[in-house]
Design a protein around this motif. Sequence first.
Motif, PDB file in Angstrom:
ATOM      1  N   HIS C 214       0.838  -1.204   0.000  1.00 43.92           N
ATOM      2  CA  HIS C 214       0.000   0.000   0.000  1.00 43.92           C
ATOM      3  C   HIS C 214       0.873   1.255   0.000  1.00 43.92           C
ATOM      4  O   HIS C 214       0.688   2.166  -0.806  1.00 43.92           O
ATOM      5  CB  HIS C 214      -0.879  -0.062   1.261  1.00 43.92           C
ATOM      6  N   LEU C 215       1.866   1.283   0.893  1.00 42.84           N
ATOM      7  CA  LEU C 215       2.712   2.476   1.026  1.00 42.84           C
ATOM      8  C   LEU C 215       3.589   2.670  -0.203  1.00 42.84           C
ATOM      9  O   LEU C 215       3.789   3.795  -0.660  1.00 42.84           O
ATOM     10  CB  LEU C 215       3.586   2.362   2.276  1.00 42.84           C
ATOM     11  N   MET C 216       4.121   1.535  -0.723  1.00 41.32           N
ATOM     12  CA  MET C 216       4.970   1.654  -1.905  1.00 41.32           C
ATOM     13  C   MET C 216       4.188   2.226  -3.073  1.00 41.32           C
ATOM     14  O   MET C 216       4.676   3.063  -3.829  1.00 41.32           O
ATOM     15  CB  MET C 216       5.540   0.289  -2.277  1.00 41.32           C
ATOM     16  N   LEU C 217       2.947   1.770  -3.174  1.00 37.65           N
ATOM     17  CA  LEU C 217       2.110   2.267  -4.266  1.00 37.65           C
ATOM     18  C   LEU C 217       1.820   3.762  -4.082  1.00 37.65           C
ATOM     19  O   LEU C 217       1.873   4.538  -5.045  1.00 37.65           O
ATOM     20  CB  LEU C 217       0.801   1.483  -4.319  1.00 37.65           C
ATOM     21  N   VAL C 218       1.532   4.128  -2.849  1.00 36.47           N
ATOM     22  CA  VAL C 218       1.286   5.547  -2.585  1.00 36.47           C
ATOM     23  C   VAL C 218       2.510   6.352  -2.990  1.00 36.47           C
ATOM     24  O   VAL C 218       2.421   7.406  -3.631  1.00 36.47           O
ATOM     25  CB  VAL C 218       0.969   5.773  -1.097  1.00 36.47           C
ATOM     26  N   GLN C 219       3.683   5.811  -2.638  1.00 33.50           N
ATOM     27  CA  GLN C 219       4.928   6.497  -2.930  1.00 33.50           C
ATOM     28  C   GLN C 219       5.120   6.644  -4.442  1.00 33.50           C
ATOM     29  O   GLN C 219       5.479   7.707  -4.931  1.00 33.50           O
ATOM     30  CB  GLN C 219       6.088   5.700  -2.306  1.00 33.50           C
ATOM     31  N   SER C 220       4.827   5.586  -5.160  1.00 34.95           N
ATOM     32  CA  SER C 220       5.134   5.639  -6.597  1.00 34.95           C
ATOM     33  C   SER C 220       4.093   6.479  -7.356  1.00 34.95           C
ATOM     34  O   SER C 220       4.415   7.113  -8.341  1.00 34.95           O
ATOM     35  CB  SER C 220       5.226   4.235  -7.178  1.00 34.95           C
ATOM     36  N   HIS C 221       2.857   6.508  -6.880  1.00 34.79           N
ATOM     37  CA  HIS C 221       1.857   7.304  -7.588  1.00 34.79           C
ATOM     38  C   HIS C 221       1.807   8.753  -7.123  1.00 34.79           C
ATOM     39  O   HIS C 221       1.263   9.604  -7.817  1.00 34.79           O
ATOM     40  CB  HIS C 221       0.457   6.709  -7.390  1.00 34.79           C
ATOM     41  N   GLY C 222       2.342   8.990  -5.947  1.00 34.85           N
ATOM     42  CA  GLY C 222       2.204  10.334  -5.382  1.00 34.85           C
ATOM     43  C   GLY C 222       0.817  10.498  -4.804  1.00 34.85           C
ATOM     44  O   GLY C 222      -0.060   9.634  -4.974  1.00 34.85           O
ATOM     45  N   MET C 223       0.627  11.639  -4.123  1.00 32.77           N
ATOM     46  CA  MET C 223      -0.671  11.871  -3.498  1.00 32.77           C
ATOM     47  C   MET C 223      -1.734  12.059  -4.574  1.00 32.77           C
ATOM     48  O   MET C 223      -1.486  12.737  -5.572  1.00 32.77           O
ATOM     49  CB  MET C 223      -0.623  13.133  -2.637  1.00 32.77           C
ATOM     50  N   SER C 224      -2.895  11.514  -4.339  1.00 44.00           N
ATOM     51  CA  SER C 224      -3.972  11.743  -5.294  1.00 44.00           C
ATOM     52  C   SER C 224      -4.481  13.164  -5.125  1.00 44.00           C
ATOM     53  O   SER C 224      -4.465  13.703  -4.027  1.00 44.00           O
ATOM     54  CB  SER C 224      -5.103  10.754  -5.053  1.00 44.00           C
ATOM     55  N   GLU C 225      -4.891  13.747  -6.244  1.00 41.88           N
ATOM     56  CA  GLU C 225      -5.366  15.123  -6.187  1.00 41.88           C
ATOM     57  C   GLU C 225      -6.846  15.147  -6.489  1.00 41.88           C
ATOM     58  O   GLU C 225      -7.293  14.561  -7.463  1.00 41.88           O
ATOM     59  CB  GLU C 225      -4.617  15.972  -7.219  1.00 41.88           C
ATOM     60  N   PRO C 226      -7.621  15.836  -5.660  1.00 45.64           N
ATOM     61  CA  PRO C 226      -9.044  15.926  -5.950  1.00 45.64           C
ATOM     62  C   PRO C 226      -9.271  16.647  -7.266  1.00 45.64           C
ATOM     63  O   PRO C 226      -8.443  17.473  -7.680  1.00 45.64           O
ATOM     64  CB  PRO C 226      -9.609  16.737  -4.789  1.00 45.64           C
ATOM     65  N   ALA C 227     -10.373  16.314  -7.901  1.00 47.03           N
ATOM     66  CA  ALA C 227     -10.631  16.829  -9.249  1.00 47.03           C
ATOM     67  C   ALA C 227     -10.578  18.346  -9.295  1.00 47.03           C
ATOM     68  O   ALA C 227      -9.970  18.936 -10.186  1.00 47.03           O
ATOM     69  CB  ALA C 227     -11.995  16.335  -9.728  1.00 47.03           C
ATOM     70  N   ALA C 228     -11.185  18.971  -8.277  1.00 50.99           N
ATOM     71  CA  ALA C 228     -11.242  20.425  -8.268  1.00 50.99           C
ATOM     72  C   ALA C 228      -9.834  21.006  -8.282  1.00 50.99           C
ATOM     73  O   ALA C 228      -9.571  22.025  -8.912  1.00 50.99           O
ATOM     74  CB  ALA C 228     -11.998  20.907  -7.035  1.00 50.99           C
ATOM     75  N   PHE C 229      -8.919  20.338  -7.590  1.00 51.55           N
ATOM     76  CA  PHE C 229      -7.543  20.817  -7.523  1.00 51.55           C
ATOM     77  C   PHE C 229      -6.830  20.566  -8.850  1.00 51.55           C
ATOM     78  O   PHE C 229      -6.148  21.431  -9.382  1.00 51.55           O
ATOM     79  CB  PHE C 229      -6.827  20.109  -6.387  1.00 51.55           C
ATOM     80  N   ALA C 230      -7.019  19.350  -9.384  1.00 52.24           N
ATOM     81  CA  ALA C 230      -6.333  18.996 -10.622  1.00 52.24           C
ATOM     82  C   ALA C 230      -6.810  19.855 -11.783  1.00 52.24           C
ATOM     83  O   ALA C 230      -6.069  20.092 -12.727  1.00 52.24           O
ATOM     84  CB  ALA C 230      -6.556  17.517 -10.933  1.00 52.24           C
ATOM     85  N   ASP C 231      -8.055  20.342 -11.704  1.00 51.72           N
ATOM     86  CA  ASP C 231      -8.603  21.136 -12.802  1.00 51.72           C
ATOM     87  C   ASP C 231      -8.125  22.571 -12.805  1.00 51.72           C
ATOM     88  O   ASP C 231      -8.250  23.262 -13.818  1.00 51.72           O
ATOM     89  CB  ASP C 231     -10.145  21.125 -12.727  1.00 51.72           C
ATOM     90  N   THR C 232      -7.602  23.046 -11.658  1.00 49.27           N
ATOM     91  CA  THR C 232      -7.142  24.437 -11.625  1.00 49.27           C
ATOM     92  C   THR C 232      -5.876  24.559 -12.464  1.00 49.27           C
ATOM     93  O   THR C 232      -5.110  23.594 -12.603  1.00 49.27           O
ATOM     94  CB  THR C 232      -6.834  24.893 -10.203  1.00 49.27           C
ATOM     95  N   PRO C 233      -5.668  25.724 -13.050  1.00 50.38           N
ATOM     96  CA  PRO C 233      -4.460  25.905 -13.868  1.00 50.38           C
ATOM     97  C   PRO C 233      -3.202  25.665 -13.032  1.00 50.38           C
ATOM     98  O   PRO C 233      -3.173  25.990 -11.839  1.00 50.38           O
ATOM     99  CB  PRO C 233      -4.551  27.369 -14.317  1.00 50.38           C
TER     100      PRO C 233
END
Lengths: 386, 451, 365
Positions: C214-233
């Motif tokens: 679980h932790l290794m996967l988190v590390q390799s993918h990085g923190m997930s970003e909520p859509a609202a955040f990812a959509d901002t410029p």
Amino acid sequence: MDPSQLIPSYQPLPFPLPVWLSQTLLVIGLYLHALPMNVVLGGGFISAALLAASRRDKSSYCWRAGQALASSLPLFISFAITQGIVPLLFVQLLYGPAFYTSSILLAVPWLALVFILLFSYYLSYLVVYRFLKKEGGGNLAPLISLTLLVMSIGFAAIGFTFSNNMTLMLTPDKWAAIYQSNPYGLHLNWQEPQLLPRFLHFFVASFAVAGMTLGCFGLYLLRRSQEFGRWLIRTGSRLFVCFTMVNVGVGLWFFFGGIPARFAHYFAGGDLQATYMFVASLALAAISVICALISSINSSKPAFLSSLVSTLALIFAMIVNRHNLRLFYLQPYLRPETVPVVAQTWLLGIFFVSAVALIAFLFWLGHLVWSAWSKDASVIDESSTA
Amino acid sequence: MNYPVWVVPYLGGSWVIGIIAIIHIFISHFAVGCGAFFALAEELAYRRGDERIYAFLKQHSRFFVLVTTVAGAVTGVGIWFAVSLVGPDGIASLIQCFSLAWAEEYLFFVAELATAFAYYYTWNKISRQKHLLLARLYMIFSIATLVIINGMLTFMLTPGKWLTSHNWVDGFFNPTYCPSLIIRLLIMFALAGMYALVTSSRIAEPKFRTFMVRYCAKWLLPVFVIGPVVGFWYLTQIPQATMHTIFTGIQSSGVGNFSILARALYLSLILSGTIILFNFFGPYLNPRGFTFRIALLFLVCGLAVTGTTEWMRELLRKPYIVYGYLYSNGMHTDELPAKVDASFLKKGRWATAMATPDMPPVAKGELLFRYECMSCHTVRGYRSMKTLLGPRDEDALVGFLQLLRMRDRSVNPYSGIMPPLVASDDELQCLSKYLATINQKERAQAISMSH
Amino acid sequence: MAAELQQENKLAKLIGNFLVSRLSLADLQHLAAKKKVPVHKHSLWYYMGGITMIYFAVQVVTGILLMVYYVPEINAAHASILKINSQIDFGWFIRSLHSWGSTLMILSAAVHLFSSFFMRAYRQPREITWWAGLVLMILCLAFGFTGYLLPWDDLSFFATKVGLDITAKAPLVGGLLGPLLKGGNMISQATISRFFGIHVAILPLTLISLLAVHLMLVQSHGMSEPAAFADTPPEKRRYEPFFPDFFFKDMLVWILALNVLFVLVVLFPWGVGPEANPFAPAPIGIKPEWYFLGAFQFLKLIPPMVGPIEGELFGILAMSLVGLGFLIMPFIDNGSQRRRALLATIYGVAVVLGLIFLSIWGALS
């Protein structure tokens, strides 16, 4: 039940200073408390009224006067609280057995007073920092007045609770029945005939004092803006005269309808010292009203000053009257003179020396602040936006 | 016994005082500590000619005035009100002893408040030297208020030679006066740092913010370095019996028997530890990431530790208001009757007056409970009798109360923790009858279980 | 100012340099510095996983300490807990830490799970992280279930009995799993031994290995970003480095989390009920631990027969379907359509509200 059975005893310890000195400090302390307290109580209502009356014209004298009064309130509240320490201390020392008992019977409203005070105090700052300071506060005017009104009702409630306690402590014959009806401290002293006139007498007086305060602002402003200063003196004097006249009526009710005839009799020749003081206060009231009447017509500075001085003396005299009334009530029950005194001479000496030093320091500090502010041109406007 | 008893259900009178007192202490300690903070930080600004520090201090002084002159002052009055409602005999004794010291305290209050307002209202209006002078004066006056009130506070736990001499100097400069003064000063510096962190966390410029946050964090250092030493000194000065209570508390808690004192002690230690670690990992190591929200959270931790520590200090004094002089329930130690079965309801004004001859036993028991127990216990709530009595029946209660009457520690294990019970045999019966009405449900349950 | 700071940290630097060169920490540092944590108004939820982990660490340490005195034997288990609670110095402390720790760990794991769900952290490419998380949650509950029996007191005995009876009714595996866990037809010494083994060996090993994944996967993918955040410029998106900024804040959160645990332990030490008597009738109103209350209440509400299916079986099937929803959510809401995202949110809110409602109902009834 014999009420004298219900008077708690003093603690088995000596008093650290003579009773007469404690009484003197009690009266002086209450005087120093009453001055700012009256400004706050009456000033709150009057500033609310002034600001409401002039809500459409922020450049009017009326608005500026209300603004100045409202902005000064937090400072006066602070003084009133601090100056309350001394009378609260000495009333406990001298009349604790009566005072503690009545406080316990009124415990909940008595303690609630503290929270009301906190609430109203913060409202006063809210008015200054959030409303008055804002640019274009004109549309906020109703809100400001309303806030000031809520704050003032809070202060009036505090005063009313005090009146309840200060009257209940004088009448031990009522205690047992009140406590037996319930021990949770949920009472007020409603049945007391002197409660309403007494409270109203003090309450109405605070409006008169607030009028005097406006006049004092005027005195200060005369140098800067002759016209506004005169307006303030005139308006302040008018307020003073009106409310004092009303208060004469309330005073008559208090005297003839509030207190038992045997005590009223003491003030009318029955007790020489009390009579002198009572007559003096009537005379001072007459002088202050007459002088204020003059200054309310022609804004005369000397007339206003005379009225101011006699009012200050009048308040002191009234506080002595109040003290005398308490003595008459408590005479059969509570005698602080019977407690032995072992004077803490050294501490007493230190107290007086530091009191003098404090007064000197306050003068220095006052001068410092005064001269700092005098450098600014428009003091009153500044103080409202500081 | 002298006064009517104000009945506060669930919470108990002591917590009415406690809640107000904890808030007041949290603010007033800040008020004093902040005096030193203003004096030293403004000197720093003056020496460096750093406008940013001046701007910060100006900002902080408004926060300071709004918190201390309003909430600080009003809750201070609040304590006084609450104390006189809950323990009139105690406050009356203190006032009869120390009214002049209190009057002196008042003078310093006036000076303190006047200086605080002058300091606040003269920013950029007087010369910087003069303003710095005001900061220093405020520091002196505010510390002076502590110097005085500390005498009265410590007097209650360790009246020392006053017990025999009844001389105010002996009571005022009592054995715990000095250690307590130092500890409180250190705590005040720490609280000043914590409050200043709140203002610092709102500084926009990152570099200056880093500097200021670290500067404030350092104010917490003294209490954690010097505090334990002074704390030890304090412990050497408190009464033997109290020390004994602490040790028994810790010992018995080791095997799962918890005195409230031991719990308060652990809580205080744990929360203090939290503060150290938080301060180190938060503002000190990571000043950049120290946001306003975290600063407020930190302040809440500070309130928690202040609360538990003051609670513990109050518990140390049990079962007295003034140690060795006045019991928690308002009875003077020298009023304790020589005979074990002397009547209680023939002592004290109100207790005597309220006890009418034709009173039913349960009502009489309730009256006794009010006067002898209610200063520490509630029927249900804090130190609940309902819980403490368990399923005991009336006979067991009589036996237990008889134990509480004993004054010999070897017989009565509660001696030294609770005031001795004063009751004639008849009163004892009445009290147990009343107590039996409290735990009716528990008894019924126990009986149904055993069947 | 900078010079002062440097001076202060001279010693720290010296030690730091030593460690960095000997342990080749530079790589790790590089990794940590590269990792970025998005800063937005929902950043708070990023701490929940860390909190769960610190509580797990407490469980490991206190669990090992408890094993020193605990005896997994039917006649001695209860006595050994009593001994820990009342004779071993500060045994109560360790045990209360363990008991309260389990409660807080499950609570924070649940909050972590649901917050990740609502931030849509299950979407591509994090499906496996999400599934691992779901299994970890089940393992946590299994920890709670097996650990609860070990003190062998009245309440734990009967609650476990009820729990095992329900397990036995589970479709397909129930017939096998029930007797396997019990070690026979009734709760006995065999049950304690098995539960003990599962609690201290099987579950920890499984959980730690899965946690590593679980932790290794988190590390390799990085923190997930909520859509609202990812959509901002991009220029408006704010990040902070994982080390030191986020890490030190994490430390603060850990300190507070531990503090909550300590305060609970000191104020409300965990007690122990009377010893279990398998032959006595079950006390009235027996209830499982709070984290099973929702499910328990749900089963209680179902009538004995739902159509042709037995009530409890039906309940278990229904709950399995709800769980299945979480499992297949990555396929349903893959970020392609708004409508599907809304469906996921409604589903999540319904489950959370239902769970809370049923739990409170269960606690009050």
